[in-house]
Design an enzyme around this catalytic site. Structure first.
Site, PDB file in Angstrom:
ATOM      1  N   LYS A  62       7.996  41.478 -10.577  1.00 47.19           N
ATOM      2  CA  LYS A  62       7.066  42.024 -11.565  1.00 47.19           C
ATOM      3  C   LYS A  62       6.290  40.858 -12.217  1.00 47.19           C
ATOM      4  O   LYS A  62       6.362  39.739 -11.739  1.00 47.19           O
ATOM      5  CB  LYS A  62       7.821  42.915 -12.529  1.00 47.19           C
TER       6      LYS A  62
HETATM    7  C1  PLP Z   1      10.072  48.624 -11.526  1.00 45.63           C
HETATM    8  C2  PLP Z   1       9.795  49.848 -12.295  1.00 45.63           C
HETATM    9  C3  PLP Z   1      10.818  50.477 -13.029  1.00 45.63           C
HETATM   10  C4  PLP Z   1      12.243  50.008 -12.996  1.00 45.63           C
HETATM   11  O1  PLP Z   1      12.397  48.723 -13.514  1.00 45.63           O
HETATM   12  P1  PLP Z   1      13.862  48.044 -13.496  1.00 45.63           P
HETATM   13  O2  PLP Z   1      13.721  46.851 -14.374  1.00 45.63           O
HETATM   14  O3  PLP Z   1      14.146  47.677 -12.075  1.00 45.63           O
HETATM   15  O4  PLP Z   1      14.817  49.046 -14.022  1.00 45.63           O
HETATM   16  C5  PLP Z   1      10.472  51.577 -13.785  1.00 45.63           C
HETATM   17  N1  PLP Z   1       9.215  52.067 -13.808  1.00 45.63           N
HETATM   18  C6  PLP Z   1       8.225  51.503 -13.096  1.00 45.63           C
HETATM   19  C7  PLP Z   1       6.845  52.067 -13.185  1.00 45.63           C
HETATM   20  C8  PLP Z   1       8.490  50.380 -12.308  1.00 45.63           C
HETATM   21  O5  PLP Z   1       7.506  49.831 -11.588  1.00 45.63           O
END
Ligand code: PLP
Length: 385
Positions: A184
């Site tokens: 991310k």
């Molecule tokens: C990656 C993502 C999540 C989950 O994030 P984690 O930190 O892995 O729990 C939730 N919502 C969206 C839109 C995402 O892209």
């Protein structure tokens, strides 16, 4: 990254500073409950323009924890976009509440306010997901939330630094939850952060992320002495993760500048292709955080996605699909609630025809140009004869 190297969809950007901070934490022996996590929270709150930031073990944990603290439970209905990471809907299910899926806007992939307004019956909460980093139409969503007496919980997993009418994502509703998953905008290995301007909510999130501990006050106030007067999870962030997160925050300005420049170059390159829908970098008052550049193939199926993806791969370009299905059509949700193909036409089009291209800081100097060239060739090869 040098010219000609393969470009993956994403890559965590860890440097020597991160290794050093992690070593410091490991040597200190204080792996949880230390001072690094509060420092990370303070720095993140400042960047997000929020009064409070509460570190948690993931974005999913942050969404779930917030719904839990707000008392969402059996009998409650929570609006969730049909096109999102399954985590958004799962956080509702985990509380025994029911997600009410809303189709998305074909221009942006964001929750369609018209479809939201058409939802009949009560809603306890609305969870806008800023799709791939572009904020939702928050003016409309907040107005509908006010009408329904629902609170707004933003899924900000891909929206770090995105803005709407000049305000940062994560401050556009009651609370927002961010993700620090490796690819991310920034990473803490695993991790997440809930932002809010509500001090009482933040205090509850802090207490409930750690078993519901209630520190004893008065004469019994000493380390290790606590009472438990509420239910809670173990959704804490470790000191190691917070240390990595802090080093990433130091680099965010440079990361975001690279993302914006790459996204602009790629957007310009792809916009010339006939029949391709390229998602906007800005829309109304919303400005994207540029998680990736999303291209959607024609609805008539005249270009075959697998061929385009394979063509990109052959040229060393990684891509991703957001998301492989509308969440209500995943087996768990369709079996439980009876959702069927045809009920979410826009989300279904995106699931079938979308290709997400990388714009991250790992691209290097000529990366965006190489991706644009490779995509143009792969797009031509993908046309049905
Ligand atoms: C990656 C993502 C999540 C989950 O994030 P984690 O930190 O892995 O729990 C939730 N919502 C969206 C839109 C995402 O892209």
């Amino acid at each position: 990254m040098s010219s000609g190297d393969p470009i993956p969809f994403g890559r965590p950007m860890l440097d020597r500073a991160a290794f050093g901070r992690v070593a410091d934490v490991l040597e200190s022996g204080i792996l949880v409950h230390g001072q690094v996590t509060p420092a990370f929270e303070a720095a993140f709150a400042e960047r997000a323009g929020a009064a409070e930031a509460v570190a948690v073990s993931s974005c999913t944990a942050g969404l779930h924890l917030t719904l839990f603290v707000k008392g969402i439970g059996s009998g409650d209905r929570v609006a969730v976009p049909a096109m999102t990471h399954v985590a958004t809907a799962h956080s509702v299910e985990l509380q025994g509440a029911a997600p009410v899926f809303v189709d998305v806007d074909p221009a942006t992939g964001n929750m369609d306010p018209e479809a939201l307004a058409a939802v009949e019956g009560p809603l306890a909460a609305i969870m806008p997901v800023h799709y791939l980093g572009l904020p939702c139409d928050m003016a409309r969503i907040r107005a509908i939330a006010a009408e329904k007496d629902a609170f707004v919980l933003e899924d900000c997993a891909l929206a770090l630094d995105a803005t709407y009418d000049g305000a940062k994502a994560g401050t556009l509703g009651l609370a927002g939850s961010f993700s620090f998953y490796p690819v991310k905008h920034m990473t803490s290995i695993e991790g997440g952060m809930v932002t809010t301007n509500d001090g009482e909510l933040a205090a509850q999130l802090r207490k409930r992320r750690a078993f519901g501990y209630n520190r004893m006050l008065g004469e019994r106030a000493r380390p290790g002495i606590y009472d438990v007067d509420a239910l809670g999870f173990n959704y804490r962030m470790s000191e190691v993760e917070a240390a990595v997160g802090l080093t990433q925050l130091d680099r965010m300005d440079a990361f975001q500048a690279a993302r914006a420049a790459n996204a602009r170059e790629l957007h310009a390159g792809l916009s010339a292709l006939d029949g391709l829908t390229v998602f906007p970098l800005e829309h109304g008052g919303a400005r994207s955080s540029h998680y990736c550049l999303n291209a959607v193939l024609p609805r008539d199926g005249s270009v075959v996605r697998d061929r385009v993806v394979d063509g990109l791969k052959a040229r060393g370009i990684g891509s991703s699909i957001h998301y492989p299905g509308p969440v209500p059509l995943f087996t768990y949700y369709s079996a439980k609630y009876g959702y069927r193909p045809g009920m979410f036409p826009v989300a279904e089009w995106l699931a079938d025809q979308t290709i997400s291209l990388p714009v991250g800081p790992h691209l290097g100097e000529d990366g965006a140009g190489r991706i644009a060239d490779a995509f143009a060739e792969a797009y031509r090869e993908g046309q049905k004869a």
